[in-house]
Scaffold this motif. Structure first.
Motif, mmCIF file in Angstrom:
data_model
loop_
_atom_site.group_PDB
_atom_site.id
_atom_site.type_symbol
_atom_site.label_atom_id
_atom_site.label_comp_id
_atom_site.label_asym_id
_atom_site.label_seq_id
_atom_site.Cartn_x
_atom_site.Cartn_y
_atom_site.Cartn_z
ATOM 1 N N ILE A 1 0.837 -1.204 0.000
ATOM 2 C CA ILE A 1 0.000 0.000 0.000
ATOM 3 C C ILE A 1 0.873 1.255 0.000
ATOM 4 O O ILE A 1 0.579 2.233 -0.719
ATOM 5 N N PRO B 1 -1.606 6.589 0.984
ATOM 6 C CA PRO B 1 -1.874 5.253 1.509
ATOM 7 C C PRO B 1 -2.725 5.214 2.784
ATOM 8 O O PRO B 1 -3.264 4.162 3.125
ATOM 9 N N ASP C 1 -9.939 -1.583 -6.627
ATOM 10 C CA ASP C 1 -8.812 -1.450 -7.547
ATOM 11 C C ASP C 1 -8.534 -2.779 -8.257
ATOM 12 O O ASP C 1 -8.170 -2.797 -9.432
ATOM 13 N N VAL D 1 -6.363 3.748 2.487
ATOM 14 C CA VAL D 1 -6.545 2.526 1.700
ATOM 15 C C VAL D 1 -6.893 1.358 2.625
ATOM 16 O O VAL D 1 -6.089 0.954 3.463
ATOM 17 N N ALA E 1 -11.038 -0.680 -0.690
ATOM 18 C CA ALA E 1 -10.325 0.054 -1.739
ATOM 19 C C ALA E 1 -9.480 -0.892 -2.578
ATOM 20 O O ALA E 1 -9.414 -0.763 -3.806
ATOM 21 N N TYR F 1 0.341 3.478 -3.565
ATOM 22 C CA TYR F 1 -0.623 4.584 -3.454
ATOM 23 C C TYR F 1 0.059 5.868 -3.022
ATOM 24 O O TYR F 1 0.920 5.859 -2.136
#
Length: 244
Positions: free
Chosen positions: A194, A201, A212, A204, A208, A198
């Motif tokens: 993560i 992050p 994704d 997340v 999520a 991201y």
């Protein structure tokens, strides 16, 4: 199960399919990995996304062995199972229609069959004895079984390899986004993914990651169609060159 109002699925069919899969799983080797409706759904989705021609029977043979029809008591029951299996297969195929994916890239088309164990469900399963404290602690995170089924299909197919280059790197990153859903929620590996994947992050969570993953699967469908088109174009160029 996850559902989207803009593209409803046949809930009754999904429930019937789940009952059939539970029956097959109950008759399977107790030492074998547990196969759920989520696993099958992820596996079939990968077959429809990937490069080779495929059929739902491939998922059944891979997950339950070639003699899985022997579990059913009659040909009528086998036929009924095949009907609900093919209906679900066609639903997945329709959700991966390339034209819809191209025209609405920000739209979630996939409607995966993902079991959700909310607090109420867990309490009910504990009360009726279906779930023990030990099993409760070992329940996989939401979406993990679906992602595992998808990744197993990729591994079984053996046709997802690409030569080194941009396309191979893109495919690797897409597969990582799916694998991320399978990682334990308290693992350092998940945290590292993560942090690296991201820009923000902090927000997340598992939901999520699932969203994704599903958008990534849709992108994969177009990715493999593009690879097939490139392969066909190179083949035509080669044939043209050999004629001169």
């Amino acid at each position: 199960m996850t559902d989207h109002d803009d593209q409803p699925i046949d809930i009754e069919n999904a429930q019937q399919l789940g009952e059939f899969i539970a029956q097959l799983a109950g008759a399977a080797d107790p030492d074998a990995p547990a196969i759920t409706l989520d696993t099958l759904d992820g596996y079939m989705t990968a077959l429809l996304v990937g490069p080779p021609p495929a059929a739902p029977i491939q998922a059944m043979d891979a997950l339950f062995g070639d003699d899985w029809p022997a579990t059913f008591e009659s040909q009528e029951q086998t036929d009924a199972f095949m009907d609900v299996l093919h209906l679900r297969w066609n639903e997945i195929a329709d959700s991966l229609d390339p034209q819809a994916l191209v025209e609405s890239p920000e739209q979630m088309q996939l409607v995966p069959l993902i079991s959700e164990f909310d607090d109420e469900t867990k309490a009910r399963l504990m009360a009726d004895g279906s779930l023990s404290e030990d099993l409760l602690d070992r329940l996989p995170a939401a979406g993990a079984l679906w992602a595992q089924g998808f990744l197993q299909a990729v591994e079984d197919a053996g046709t997802w390899e690409l030569p080194e280059g941009d396309a191979a790197r893109d495919l690797s990153l897409m597969l990582e986004a799916i694998e991320a859903v399978t990682l334990a929620t308290d693992s350092s590996e998940r945290d590292s993914y993560i942090q690296e994947a991201y820009e923000e992050p902090e927000g997340v969570d598992q939901d999520a990651l699932i969203d994704d993953m599903l958008f990534t699967v849709q992108d994969m469908r177009l990715f493999w169609l593009q690879q097939a088109a490139l392969k066909a174009a190179f083949s035509e160029v080669g044939e043209s060159s050999s004629e001169h």
